[in-house]
Write an enzyme that holds these catalytic residues in place. Structure first.
Site, PDB file in Angstrom:
ATOM      1  N   ALA A  66       0.861  -1.176   0.000  1.00  0.00           N
ATOM      2  CA  ALA A  66       0.000   0.000   0.000  1.00  0.00           C
ATOM      3  C   ALA A  66       0.897   1.226   0.000  1.00  0.00           C
ATOM      4  O   ALA A  66       2.052   1.157   0.435  1.00  0.00           O
ATOM      5  CB  ALA A  66      -0.894  -0.011   1.233  1.00  0.00           C
ATOM      6  N   GLY A 109       0.522  -4.937   0.843  1.00  0.00           N
ATOM      7  CA  GLY A 109      -0.619  -4.949  -0.052  1.00  0.00           C
ATOM      8  C   GLY A 109      -0.313  -5.608  -1.392  1.00  0.00           C
ATOM      9  O   GLY A 109      -1.217  -6.124  -2.052  1.00  0.00           O
ATOM     10  N   GLU A 112      -0.810  -9.186  -0.782  1.00  0.00           N
ATOM     11  CA  GLU A 112      -2.253  -9.384  -0.607  1.00  0.00           C
ATOM     12  C   GLU A 112      -2.996  -9.311  -1.938  1.00  0.00           C
ATOM     13  O   GLU A 112      -3.934 -10.074  -2.180  1.00  0.00           O
ATOM     14  CB  GLU A 112      -2.788  -8.328   0.372  1.00  0.00           C
ATOM     15  CG  GLU A 112      -2.202  -8.514   1.754  1.00  0.00           C
ATOM     16  CD  GLU A 112      -2.529  -7.381   2.709  1.00  0.00           C
ATOM     17  OE1 GLU A 112      -2.088  -6.236   2.448  1.00  0.00           O
ATOM     18  OE2 GLU A 112      -3.219  -7.616   3.707  1.00  0.00           O
ATOM     19  N   GLU A 132       4.086  -5.184   7.232  1.00  0.00           N
ATOM     20  CA  GLU A 132       3.329  -4.114   7.906  1.00  0.00           C
ATOM     21  C   GLU A 132       3.762  -3.907   9.350  1.00  0.00           C
ATOM     22  O   GLU A 132       3.728  -2.798   9.870  1.00  0.00           O
ATOM     23  CB  GLU A 132       1.824  -4.420   7.859  1.00  0.00           C
ATOM     24  CG  GLU A 132       1.186  -4.299   6.488  1.00  0.00           C
ATOM     25  CD  GLU A 132       1.251  -5.565   5.656  1.00  0.00           C
ATOM     26  OE1 GLU A 132       2.001  -6.502   6.029  1.00  0.00           O
ATOM     27  OE2 GLU A 132       0.561  -5.612   4.627  1.00  0.00           O
TER      28      GLU A 132
HETATM   29  N1  CAA Z   1       4.604   3.166  -0.509  1.00  0.00           N
HETATM   30  C1  CAA Z   1       5.032   4.326  -1.036  1.00  0.00           C
HETATM   31  N2  CAA Z   1       6.202   4.456  -1.706  1.00  0.00           N
HETATM   32  C2  CAA Z   1       6.969   3.362  -1.827  1.00  0.00           C
HETATM   33  C3  CAA Z   1       6.593   2.118  -1.293  1.00  0.00           C
HETATM   34  C4  CAA Z   1       5.349   2.034  -0.608  1.00  0.00           C
HETATM   35  N3  CAA Z   1       4.874   0.900  -0.099  1.00  0.00           N
HETATM   36  N4  CAA Z   1       7.572   1.220  -1.559  1.00  0.00           N
HETATM   37  C5  CAA Z   1       8.524   1.876  -2.243  1.00  0.00           C
HETATM   38  N5  CAA Z   1       8.165   3.174  -2.415  1.00  0.00           N
HETATM   39  C6  CAA Z   1       8.918   4.227  -3.085  1.00  0.00           C
HETATM   40  C7  CAA Z   1      10.084   4.686  -2.260  1.00  0.00           C
HETATM   41  O1  CAA Z   1       9.658   5.602  -1.282  1.00  0.00           O
HETATM   42  C8  CAA Z   1      10.996   5.285  -3.304  1.00  0.00           C
HETATM   43  O2  CAA Z   1      10.482   6.556  -3.624  1.00  0.00           O
HETATM   44  P1  CAA Z   1      11.508   7.834  -3.709  1.00  0.00           P
HETATM   45  O3  CAA Z   1      12.393   7.500  -4.884  1.00  0.00           O
HETATM   46  O4  CAA Z   1      10.588   8.991  -3.944  1.00  0.00           O
HETATM   47  O5  CAA Z   1      12.245   7.860  -2.415  1.00  0.00           O
HETATM   48  C9  CAA Z   1      10.743   4.379  -4.506  1.00  0.00           C
HETATM   49  O6  CAA Z   1       9.504   3.735  -4.279  1.00  0.00           O
HETATM   50  C10 CAA Z   1      11.824   3.319  -4.658  1.00  0.00           C
HETATM   51  O7  CAA Z   1      11.905   2.591  -3.442  1.00  0.00           O
HETATM   52  P2  CAA Z   1      13.297   2.326  -2.692  1.00  0.00           P
HETATM   53  O8  CAA Z   1      14.257   3.428  -2.963  1.00  0.00           O
HETATM   54  O9  CAA Z   1      12.989   2.039  -1.253  1.00  0.00           O
HETATM   55  O10 CAA Z   1      13.780   1.020  -3.445  1.00  0.00           O
HETATM   56  P3  CAA Z   1      14.747  -0.133  -2.891  1.00  0.00           P
HETATM   57  O11 CAA Z   1      15.053  -0.986  -4.064  1.00  0.00           O
HETATM   58  O12 CAA Z   1      15.855   0.480  -2.105  1.00  0.00           O
HETATM   59  O13 CAA Z   1      13.841  -0.954  -1.840  1.00  0.00           O
HETATM   60  C11 CAA Z   1      11.836  -2.102  -1.083  1.00  0.00           C
HETATM   61  C12 CAA Z   1      12.732  -1.709  -2.283  1.00  0.00           C
HETATM   62  C13 CAA Z   1      12.567  -3.069  -0.173  1.00  0.00           C
HETATM   63  C14 CAA Z   1      10.581  -2.742  -1.658  1.00  0.00           C
HETATM   64  C15 CAA Z   1      11.472  -0.834  -0.288  1.00  0.00           C
HETATM   65  O14 CAA Z   1      10.981   0.144  -1.178  1.00  0.00           O
HETATM   66  C16 CAA Z   1      10.434  -1.035   0.775  1.00  0.00           C
HETATM   67  O15 CAA Z   1      10.728  -1.556   1.834  1.00  0.00           O
HETATM   68  N6  CAA Z   1       9.154  -0.600   0.519  1.00  0.00           N
HETATM   69  C17 CAA Z   1       8.090  -0.652   1.478  1.00  0.00           C
HETATM   70  C18 CAA Z   1       7.595  -2.067   1.666  1.00  0.00           C
HETATM   71  C19 CAA Z   1       6.476  -2.092   2.689  1.00  0.00           C
HETATM   72  O16 CAA Z   1       6.653  -1.781   3.850  1.00  0.00           O
HETATM   73  N7  CAA Z   1       5.276  -2.469   2.236  1.00  0.00           N
HETATM   74  C20 CAA Z   1       4.126  -2.572   3.091  1.00  0.00           C
HETATM   75  C21 CAA Z   1       3.333  -1.314   2.999  1.00  0.00           C
HETATM   76  S1  CAA Z   1       2.021  -1.261   4.205  1.00  0.00           S
HETATM   77  C22 CAA Z   1       0.767  -2.130   3.546  1.00  0.00           C
HETATM   78  O17 CAA Z   1       0.874  -2.671   2.489  1.00  0.00           O
HETATM   79  C23 CAA Z   1      -0.494  -2.164   4.395  1.00  0.00           C
HETATM   80  C24 CAA Z   1      -1.463  -3.216   3.970  1.00  0.00           C
HETATM   81  O18 CAA Z   1      -1.690  -4.209   4.614  1.00  0.00           O
HETATM   82  C25 CAA Z   1      -2.220  -3.060   2.780  1.00  0.00           C
END
Ligand code: CAA
Length: 258
Positions: A66, A109, A112, A132
């Protein structure tokens, strides 16, 4: 209707292809993307010319979850008031089978969303997880339920409580994904599977999908009873007559409902 901004849609013969397209955010699922995916699935589902749907992302990310940036400032009143994430439930109402082609990150998400699809074809670089917990929240698009049903309690607790990532070999071993193929073949394989499904009777595939889903939603006794009734109902279709006649006459079936 306005063109979608966060996805690409395409028809390949009888298959509807939906590609998540927010590359700069690793296909993070914001409200706009949710609305557009749901609308695209509904449109393909309503189209008698479409027999299966493929949902995919990019090589690097199916979807990284998400959209945390969109979500971070929301209040309790807002998430409750707008039924935040609620529209995703509509995907499970599609009668048309949906196949996820997952490469790269399928986190939160994203995992999911893949599990909301009917089956998952994964590339070798696919990574699954419910991180999460690292954000101080828990899964909210069915992850705690569908992951547990897919891989069992021990693995699901492990994933949901630690937030760790699961590589594709573990995901295949656990039955989370149906097939693992080279990363650059994941989409083609999913399209082949979808094309195969789309040659069947659409009535039969909808009933078959319904029957398998009963295994998730009811007791064994109720599920078997439901399956029997659905099976009997196929005998009310001309596709049953044609499918069986074609076998007996040693020829390919020509289904009406496809
Ligand atoms: N939401 C918003 N932006 C996101 C995102 C997310 N879930 N995941 C990645 N991005 C964005 C980053 O912020 C970054 O943007 P900027 O260039 O503007 O900084 C861009 O995408 C590239 O990401 P990274 O620089 O972090 O890329 P990476 O290769 O270094 O890492 C990753 C990849 C490990 C997937 C890392 O991006 C990450 O950990 N993302 C979040 C994963 C996460 O926590 N997901 C769960 C979300 S909560 C949820 O989903 C609730 C639910 O139950 C529905």
């Amino acid at each position: 209707t306005t063109e979608p901004q966060t996805i690409l849609t395409e028809r390949r013969d009888r298959v509807g292809l939906i590609t998540l397209n927010r590359p700069k955010a690793l296909n993070a699922l914001n409200t706009e993307l949710m609305t557009e995916v749901v609308a695209a699935v509904k449109e393909f589902d309503a189209d008698a010319g479409i027999g299966a749907i493929v949902l995919t992302g990019s090589q690097k990310a199916f979807a990284a979850g998400a959209d945390i940036k969109e979500m971070s400032s929301k209040t309790y009143a807002e998430v409750v008031g707008e039924s935040f994430f609620g529209a995703w439930d509509e995907l499970s109402r599609s009668r048309t089978p949906i196949i996820a082609a997952v490469t790269g990150y399928a986190l939160g998400g994203g995992c999911e969303l893949a599990m909301l699809c009917d089956t998952i074809i994964a590339g070798e670089n696919a990574v699954f997880g419910q991180p999460e917990i690292n954000l101080g929240v828990i899964p909210g698009i069915g992850g705690s339920q569908r992951l547990t049903r897919a891989v069992g309690k021990a693995k699901a607790m492990d994933m949901v409580l630690t937030g760790r990532q699961m590589k594709v070999d573990e995901a295949e071993r656990m039955g989370l994904v149906s097939r693992v193929v080279p990363t650059d073949k994941a989409l083609d394989t999913a399209l082949e599977v979808a094309t195969t499904i789309a040659t069947k009777s659409a009535i039969a595939t909808a009933l078959a999908k319904d029957a398998v889903n009963r295994a998730f939603e009811s007791s064994l006794t109720e599920g078997v009873r439901a399956e029997r009734a659905l099976f009997y109902s196929t005998f009310a279709t001309d596709d049953q007559t044609e499918g069986m006649a074609a076998f007996v006459e040693k020829r390919e079936p020509r289904f009406t409902h496809r």
